[in-house]
Design an enzyme around this catalytic site. Structure first.
Site, PDB file in Angstrom:
ATOM      1  N   ASN A 152       0.839  -1.188   0.000  1.00 15.87           N
ATOM      2  CA  ASN A 152       0.000   0.000   0.000  1.00 15.87           C
ATOM      3  C   ASN A 152       0.876   1.240   0.000  1.00 15.87           C
ATOM      4  O   ASN A 152       2.030   1.209   0.404  1.00 15.87           O
ATOM      5  CB  ASN A 152      -0.905   0.003   1.234  1.00 15.87           C
ATOM      6  CG  ASN A 152      -0.175   0.488   2.474  1.00 15.87           C
ATOM      7  OD1 ASN A 152      -0.155   1.679   2.766  1.00 15.87           O
ATOM      8  ND2 ASN A 152       0.466  -0.430   3.202  1.00 15.87           N
ATOM      9  N   ASN A 156       5.065   5.006  15.576  1.00 17.04           N
ATOM     10  CA  ASN A 156       5.186   4.467  14.222  1.00 17.04           C
ATOM     11  C   ASN A 156       6.482   4.973  13.615  1.00 17.04           C
ATOM     12  O   ASN A 156       6.568   6.102  13.143  1.00 17.04           O
ATOM     13  CB  ASN A 156       3.971   4.884  13.389  1.00 17.04           C
ATOM     14  CG  ASN A 156       4.088   4.433  11.934  1.00 17.04           C
ATOM     15  OD1 ASN A 156       5.150   4.004  11.493  1.00 17.04           O
ATOM     16  ND2 ASN A 156       2.998   4.548  11.190  1.00 17.04           N
ATOM     17  N   CYS A 202       6.668   3.436   8.662  1.00 18.03           N
ATOM     18  CA  CYS A 202       6.019   3.625   7.364  1.00 18.03           C
ATOM     19  C   CYS A 202       7.085   3.886   6.290  1.00 18.03           C
ATOM     20  O   CYS A 202       7.811   4.870   6.369  1.00 18.03           O
ATOM     21  CB  CYS A 202       5.032   4.787   7.453  1.00 18.03           C
ATOM     22  SG  CYS A 202       4.131   5.007   5.928  1.00 18.03           S
ATOM     23  N   ASN A 231       6.717  -3.520  10.776  1.00 14.40           N
ATOM     24  CA  ASN A 231       5.918  -2.683   9.902  1.00 14.40           C
ATOM     25  C   ASN A 231       6.125  -3.230   8.485  1.00 14.40           C
ATOM     26  O   ASN A 231       6.745  -4.272   8.317  1.00 14.40           O
ATOM     27  CB  ASN A 231       6.344  -1.211  10.021  1.00 14.40           C
ATOM     28  CG  ASN A 231       5.179  -0.268   9.700  1.00 14.40           C
ATOM     29  OD1 ASN A 231       4.495  -0.456   8.681  1.00 14.40           O
ATOM     30  ND2 ASN A 231       4.949   0.716  10.552  1.00 14.40           N
ATOM     31  N   CYS A 268       2.015 -42.784  -3.306  1.00 19.48           N
ATOM     32  CA  CYS A 268       2.553 -42.101  -4.487  1.00 19.48           C
ATOM     33  C   CYS A 268       1.553 -42.176  -5.645  1.00 19.48           C
ATOM     34  O   CYS A 268       1.019 -43.238  -5.949  1.00 19.48           O
ATOM     35  CB  CYS A 268       3.867 -42.759  -4.893  1.00 19.48           C
ATOM     36  SG  CYS A 268       4.561 -42.088  -6.409  1.00 19.48           S
ATOM     37  N   CYS A 328       3.416 -38.743 -10.078  1.00 13.17           N
ATOM     38  CA  CYS A 328       3.480 -37.526 -10.886  1.00 13.17           C
ATOM     39  C   CYS A 328       4.894 -37.226 -11.346  1.00 13.17           C
ATOM     40  O   CYS A 328       5.094 -36.503 -12.318  1.00 13.17           O
ATOM     41  CB  CYS A 328       2.917 -36.335 -10.116  1.00 13.17           C
ATOM     42  SG  CYS A 328       3.954 -35.775  -8.756  1.00 13.17           S
ATOM     43  N   CYS A 368       8.944 -35.107  -7.779  1.00 13.32           N
ATOM     44  CA  CYS A 368      10.110 -35.250  -6.907  1.00 13.32           C
ATOM     45  C   CYS A 368      11.331 -35.637  -7.730  1.00 13.32           C
ATOM     46  O   CYS A 368      12.430 -35.114  -7.531  1.00 13.32           O
ATOM     47  CB  CYS A 368       9.847 -36.287  -5.816  1.00 13.32           C
ATOM     48  SG  CYS A 368       9.445 -37.939  -6.447  1.00 13.32           S
ATOM     49  N   CYS A 390      14.742 -33.311  -7.972  1.00 17.42           N
ATOM     50  CA  CYS A 390      16.010 -33.806  -7.443  1.00 17.42           C
ATOM     51  C   CYS A 390      17.006 -34.003  -8.581  1.00 17.42           C
ATOM     52  O   CYS A 390      18.186 -33.674  -8.462  1.00 17.42           O
ATOM     53  CB  CYS A 390      15.800 -35.121  -6.675  1.00 17.42           C
ATOM     54  SG  CYS A 390      17.273 -35.669  -5.784  1.00 17.42           S
ATOM     55  N   CYS A 421      12.120 -32.680  -2.159  1.00 18.38           N
ATOM     56  CA  CYS A 421      11.093 -33.575  -2.699  1.00 18.38           C
ATOM     57  C   CYS A 421       9.861 -33.602  -1.797  1.00 18.38           C
ATOM     58  O   CYS A 421       8.727 -33.573  -2.278  1.00 18.38           O
ATOM     59  CB  CYS A 421      11.653 -34.981  -2.901  1.00 18.38           C
ATOM     60  SG  CYS A 421      12.399 -35.684  -1.424  1.00 18.38           S
TER      61      CYS A 421
HETATM   62  C1  LIG Z   1      -3.153  -0.127   3.986  1.00 17.46           C
HETATM   63  C2  LIG Z   1      -2.214  -0.176   5.162  1.00 17.46           C
HETATM   64  C3  LIG Z   1      -1.990   0.941   5.919  1.00 17.46           C
HETATM   65  C4  LIG Z   1      -1.141   0.891   7.004  1.00 17.46           C
HETATM   66  N1  LIG Z   1      -1.010   1.988   7.777  1.00 17.46           N
HETATM   67  C5  LIG Z   1      -0.227   1.934   8.900  1.00 17.46           C
HETATM   68  C6  LIG Z   1      -0.158   3.013   9.798  1.00 17.46           C
HETATM   69  O1  LIG Z   1      -0.800   4.042   9.615  1.00 17.46           O
HETATM   70  N2  LIG Z   1       0.617   2.914  10.876  1.00 17.46           N
HETATM   71  C7  LIG Z   1       1.364   1.781  11.154  1.00 17.46           C
HETATM   72  O2  LIG Z   1       2.060   1.737  12.152  1.00 17.46           O
HETATM   73  N3  LIG Z   1       1.312   0.720  10.326  1.00 17.46           N
HETATM   74  C8  LIG Z   1       0.523   0.770   9.214  1.00 17.46           C
HETATM   75  N4  LIG Z   1       0.426  -0.338   8.406  1.00 17.46           N
HETATM   76  C9  LIG Z   1       1.236  -1.535   8.729  1.00 17.46           C
HETATM   77  C10 LIG Z   1       0.449  -2.567   9.573  1.00 17.46           C
HETATM   78  O3  LIG Z   1       0.080  -2.030  10.825  1.00 17.46           O
HETATM   79  C11 LIG Z   1       1.282  -3.844   9.835  1.00 17.46           C
HETATM   80  O4  LIG Z   1       2.452  -3.520  10.539  1.00 17.46           O
HETATM   81  C12 LIG Z   1       1.701  -4.548   8.557  1.00 17.46           C
HETATM   82  O5  LIG Z   1       0.662  -4.505   7.620  1.00 17.46           O
HETATM   83  C13 LIG Z   1       2.117  -6.025   8.784  1.00 17.46           C
HETATM   84  O6  LIG Z   1       1.093  -6.823   9.327  1.00 17.46           O
HETATM   85  P1  LIG Z   1       0.135  -7.784   8.432  1.00 17.46           P
HETATM   86  O7  LIG Z   1       1.019  -8.685   7.660  1.00 17.46           O
HETATM   87  O8  LIG Z   1      -0.772  -8.450   9.414  1.00 17.46           O
HETATM   88  O9  LIG Z   1      -0.641  -6.850   7.524  1.00 17.46           O
HETATM   89  C14 LIG Z   1      -0.434  -0.307   7.316  1.00 17.46           C
HETATM   90  C15 LIG Z   1      -0.673  -1.431   6.532  1.00 17.46           C
HETATM   91  C16 LIG Z   1      -1.559  -1.393   5.473  1.00 17.46           C
HETATM   92  C17 LIG Z   1      -1.817  -2.615   4.654  1.00 17.46           C
HETATM   93  S1  SF4 Z   2      15.672 -34.938   0.210  1.00 17.72           S
HETATM   94 FE1  SF4 Z   2      16.697 -33.748  -1.438  1.00 17.72          FE
HETATM   95  S2  SF4 Z   2      18.459 -35.023  -2.011  1.00 17.72           S
HETATM   96 FE2  SF4 Z   2      17.072 -36.375  -0.826  1.00 17.72          FE
HETATM   97  S3  SF4 Z   2      15.817 -37.346  -2.409  1.00 17.72           S
HETATM   98 FE3  SF4 Z   2      14.669 -35.527  -1.720  1.00 17.72          FE
HETATM   99  S4  SF4 Z   2      15.285 -33.909  -3.179  1.00 17.72           S
HETATM  100 FE4  SF4 Z   2      16.794 -35.566  -3.429  1.00 17.72          FE
END
Ligand SMILES: Cc1cc2nc3c(=O)[nH]c(=O)nc-3n(C[C@H](O)[C@H](O)[C@H](O)COP(=O)(O)O)c2cc1C
Ligand code: SF4
Ligand SMILES: Cc1cc2nc3c(=O)[nH]c(=O)nc-3n(C[C@H](O)[C@H](O)[C@H](O)COP(=O)(O)OP(=O)(O)OC[C@H]3O[C@@H](n4cnc5c(N)ncnc54)[C@H](O)[C@@H]3O)c2cc1C
Lengths: 447, 424
Positions: free
Chosen positions: B75, B134, B137, B202, B345, B348, B351, B355, B388
């Site tokens: 955003n 904050n 941002c 954040n 299995c 498909c 795996c 590998c 795999c």
């Molecule tokens: C649209 C939007 C606006 C945001 N505005 C703020 C804000 O004003 N202040 C803030 O501290 N974080 C803001 N954030 C960050 C969120 O608080 C949060 O730290 C971040 O999205 C990670 O968490 P999530 O993965 O659950 O979304 C915003 C996030 C989004 C998506």
């Molecule tokens: S674990 Fe890794 S090395 Fe072992 S068979 Fe699966 S893909 Fe191959």
């Protein structure tokens, strides 16, 4: 999810609109959203079994992956590079015994990926977009090839040969191209004049000329073609049908199912098609099923499909048999026709019960008979090669014999499709035959 | 049923699920709906000095998979764009109507002592339980010398935190930006400044996609785009690591953690708590599905705790911290091998090709007489990378089985092949 028709019953016939609706798409095309969901079900297998199961070896995991990445045009090209009639095959292939049967999802007791519908999604997308033909021709070779028959085998051969740089003339007995795509496949598989649209698309490659009304053995001869062209490909299909061999087979109302289907396919207003009230279809293959289901679709009140052996011996696929039953076709097994009654027009047929003779494994009549009232009998007991124009060619088991590489016993004459014994008699096999024969012809012309 | 109540920075909450400062906590209307849905608290959308900021139209961008599933969003919105007074009155009213729920006031100001202190006092007077700074941002506000412009300089993190501690007698949360090289530097600075807790993360600086028709980053604002803050499921791994770093560092001991970043369900919540989080904040998941997702978070977490016999959050909080170690402390003698269950299995081949092309050529592919395909691990060649098992589409079909080799625990510093060790 099986196509359900509006059925006629209790003396009420179907309206024109109901009949038109009955001839709508058997399987609705996928929307973009449905296609993405269907594509997501594909695991993108390595060395995928579905590729092996497809007679034309389409790289299915790759084209589905391309649908996922929204490279739909690329997906269509992946399909068409192996199978130029990918559009018809997506509609007509019995996928339940081909690619979808091999899908590894089946091992997990899951539904297989809807490969046929996804293939249609991609090819329809490309065809709707129009524009340039997706394949380029190699530089002109100066070589000329004659193709007899504009069915899937002939057209596939013509397209591939044109791509390889050759000039192709196609001789077709009928007024339209497409072979059974145009005259044989069930109407609800090929809606909106798809066969002709596909022929137009295929011709877009250039270097192909089709001459209609040119029958080998009548208007042209094999000798003439061999003299004039560098090579000849025969894709004449199976032009003749088997007979019941009963008295009264010439009575009114007793027809070849193939002819009935051809008339139906050519009738633009299906409500104009004549169909019996009580239709009897004889045979156990997909032609019999198509004739039976389409009779119901036209408004036949009762349709009885009679086959002389058990269900497992029917060559129609499980899906097709199910389709017939769902649509009110009565399937009568273990019975063979013994008499046709009627005064000028068929009025009833007599059948004898059959059984397997356990000792020598042959089918025998039990002597017990029953009569079925009917005003239309459709015979679907097999097609066979019309050999009249094929003088000088070795035949075997009623088909043109070919060596590896589709060469016949005459030098420079190749053959494929239903008229040879390759795989099953299916559109997709005919396309593969034509394609491979074009490569064989290309090699032949080099020497 | 397990007791989900939690205490962070001295504040009691009925459950650990708070909404992070963002659009879901922008005003009275949303916050009341959130409380009705069962959220334990909110961090009010960040407040600044009047006049309020002005936002652009076209504000969010999305990172999707092929099925339109959302991997993450970004955003380019700024802080609250409503007058400070309106926000403060709404906070007051909500506090009165919902006495058992927590409201934290989030704030930012230009780097000026008086500005920070005056704003903090105004917010404190509205009755909030605590103040969150904050400092994260990563778009827009930082171009005005605020948000991540402050959060990226440890000295300023310490300074602003101290100003707020001096100005108000409330718990102080310093919200950290992940757009730095080492999260410990800002966490330590917050601790030195007197923060009761750090909130992290954040959003992550990002361009989520390029519109190939407009030839502009998304979201496209009249033909142009800017980098924005990335969040949602995609950032959870980054947040987990940063939380763990703070939880296990000696220099940040005692600093409480309000964990944020990609928490979408109870399992994510449990993972953060296991890595030492005292409380949790959620933004994106609520934006994508609505406030109702808290139901599953509460029910799922409590089922999990019942199953494991944890009565309170403290019973498992930080339990995974002691198992989070430096690479050098791992056992070099541990050996694990892939095992493919032939009954599960579905053939498909994914795996095998993974590998074969990119790992250790340890999965043999054969076609049996009946046409079925078989895929078998060659133990000698398998290094136990897990690839795999990760890509196999069938649950529990490929199992990684530890080998009982009888060898002792041996770390790299003790390993005979370690050149540093040989030099000793
Ligand atoms: C649209 C939007 C606006 C945001 N505005 C703020 C804000 O004003 N202040 C803030 O501290 N974080 C803001 N954030 C960050 C969120 O608080 C949060 O730290 C971040 O999205 C990670 O968490 P999530 O993965 O659950 O979304 C915003 C996030 C989004 C998506
Ligand atoms: S674990 Fe890794 S090395 Fe072992 S068979 Fe699966 S893909 Fe191959
Ligand atoms: C009723 C019916 C339904 C079917 N349904 C399906 C289905 O759903 N799915 C599927 O995969 N397959 C289906 N098939 C089979 C499929 O249609 C054939 O396998 C396929 O069409 C064979 O292609 P072909 O090119 O060999 O022959 P055809 O399609 O028969 O084409 C042969 C062409 O050669 C022309 N020709 C014949 N003799 C001469 C001559 N002497 N001179 C010049 N031209 C000549 C014909 O007019 C025709 O155009 C069906 C077949 C029938 C009969």
């Amino acid at each position: 999810m099986t196509h359900k028709l509006c059925g006629a019953a209790g003396g009420v016939s179907l309206s024109d609109d109901e009949i038109a609706a009955n001839f709508g798409d058997l399987h609705k095309p996928l929307s973009q959203l449905q296609a993405m969901q269907a594509a997501d079900h594909c695991i993108y297998c390595y060395d995928a079994p579905c590729i092996t199961a497809c007679p034309t070896s389409i790289d299915i995991p790759t084209f589905i992956h391309q649908i996922r990445t929204r490279n739909t045009e690329g997906a269509a090209k992946t399909i068409l590079s192996q199978n130029i009639m990918g559009g018809t095959c997506a509609r007509a292939c019995p996928t339940e015994v081909l690619c979808e049967q091999a899908c590894v999802r089946n091992h997990g007791d899951e539904e297989p990926v809807e490969i046929g519908l996804l293939q249609r999604f991609a090819v329809d997308h490309l065809m709707a977009k129009g524009g340039e033909h997706p394949f380029k021709r190699a530089p002109e070779s100066g070589k000329r090839i004659a193709v007899v028959g504009a069915g899937p085998a002939g057209l596939s051969c013509a397209h591939r040969a044109a791509m390889l740089g050759h000039n192709v003339t196609v001789f077709e007995a009928k007024p339209k191209s497409g072979g059974l795509n145009e005259y044989g496949l069930a109407a609800y598989k090929m809606v909106d004049d798809f066969a002709q649209r596909e022929v137009d698309f295929l011709m877009g490659v250039g270097g192909i000329e089709i001459k209609h009304g040119q029958a080998l053995g009548k208007d042209i001869s094999l000798r003439e073609l061999r003299d004039t062209y560098g090579a000849v490909f025969l894709g004449v299909g199976l032009g003749d049908t088997n007979k019941l061999g009963l008295d009264g087979e010439d009575k009114g109302g007793v027809l070849d199912a193939i002819q009935f289907i051809e008339d139906l396919r050519q009738e633009s207003n299906k409500a104009h098609m004549k169909v019996g009230k009580h239709v009897v279809v004889i045979g156990g293959g997909n032609t019999a099923i198509d004739a039976a289901v389409q009779s119901r679709a036209l408004g036949a009140e009762k349709v009885t499909l009679v086959y002389r052996r058990g269900e497992e011996a029917m060559s129609a696929t499980g899906f097709e048999i199910e389709l017939a039953r769902t649509n009110g076709v009565t399937v009568e097994l273990w019975a063979q026709p013994v008499a046709i009654h009627g005064n000028g027009h068929v009025a009833s047929m007599v059948f004898e019960r059959t059984a397997m003779d356990e000792k020598n494994g042959t089918l025998v009549g039990t002597g017990e008979t029953f009569e079925v009232r009917t005003d239309m009998v459709l015979k679907a007991i097999g097609q066979k090669l019309d050999g009249s124009a094929l003088d000088g060619l070795d035949l075997a088991a009623g088909k043109v014999s070919v060596l590896d590489g589709y060469a016949t016993s005459l030098t420079g004459v190749f053959a494929g499709g239903d008229c040879v014994k390759s795989g099953e008699d299916l559109t997709v096999q005919a396309v593969e035959d034509g394609k491979q024969a074009a490569h064989a012809i290309d090699e032949f012309l080099k020497v | 049923m397990a007791d989900l109540s939690c205490k962070i920075a001295g504040i009691d909450s009925i459950n650990p699920f708070w909404l992070a400062s963002a659009p879901p906590t922008d005003k009275y209307y949303n916050v009341v709906r959130a409380f009705e849905a069962g959220w334990g608290g909110v961090v009010w959308k960040t407040l600044g000095e009047d006049p309020p900021v002005v936002n652009v139209s076209s504000r969010y961008g999305v990172h999707q998979d092929a099925d339109r599933g959302i991997i993450g969003i970004n955003n380019i919105e700024l802080i609250s764009d409503r007058p400070l007074d309106v926000n403060l009155r709404e906070i007051e009213q909500t506090r009165k109507e919902w006495p058992d729920r927590v409201i934290i006031g989030s704030m930012m100001a230009p780097i000026d002592e008086q500005a920070w202190k005056e704003l903090a006092i105004k917010i404190a007077n509205s009755g909030v339980h605590g103040i969150e700074l904050n400092l994260g941002c990563p778009h827009g506000m930082c171009e005005r010398g605020m948000g991540s412009a402050i959060g990226q300089v440890p000295e300023m993190v310490e300074q602003t935190t101290r100003w707020i501690r001096e100005a108000v007698d409330l718990p102080v949360f310093t919200k950290l930006t992940p757009n730095i090289t080492n999260i410990l530097w800002s966490a330590e600075a917050a601790k030195k400044g007197g923060a009761h807790a750090v909130s992290l993360i954040n959003t992550v600086n990002s361009i989520v996609s390029v519109d190939l028709d407009a030839m502009s980053p998304t979201p496209v604002v009249d033909g142009k785009g800017s980098h924005g803050g990335y969040c949602g499921a995609a950032v959870k791994p980054i947040a987990l690591n940063m939380v763990a770093e703070i939880a296990r560092s000696a220099d940040t001991q005692g600093l409480e953690i309000s964990a944020i970043g990609g928490i979408e369900n109870w399992r994510d919540a449990a993972e953060f708590i296991a890595l030492g989080a005292n409380g949790l904040q959620v933004c994106t998941a609520a934006m994508l599905y609505g406030f109702r997702i808290v139901d599953d978070m509460i029910a799922g977490l409590s089922n999990f705790m019942d199953e494991k016999g944890y009565k309170t959050l403290e019973d498992f909080r930080g339990k995974a911290v002691e198992n989070t170690v430096d690479w050098n402390a791992l056992n070099m003698n541990f050996d694990t091998k892939a095992f493919i269950d032939p009954d599960k299995c579905i053939e498909c081949g994914r795996c095998h090709i993974a590998c074969e092309d990119t790992s250790h050529q340890a999965i043999e592919y054969a076609v049996k007489e009946d046409g079925r395909r078989s895929f078998t691990v060659v133990d000698e060649d398998c290094v136990g990378c897990n690839l795999c098992a990760m890509i196999c589409p069938v649950p529990d079909c490929i199992e990684m089985r530890p080998v009982d080799n009888g060898k002792p625990y041996m770390t790299w510093p003790e390993h005979p092949l370690n050149p540093m060790k040989a030099a000793e």
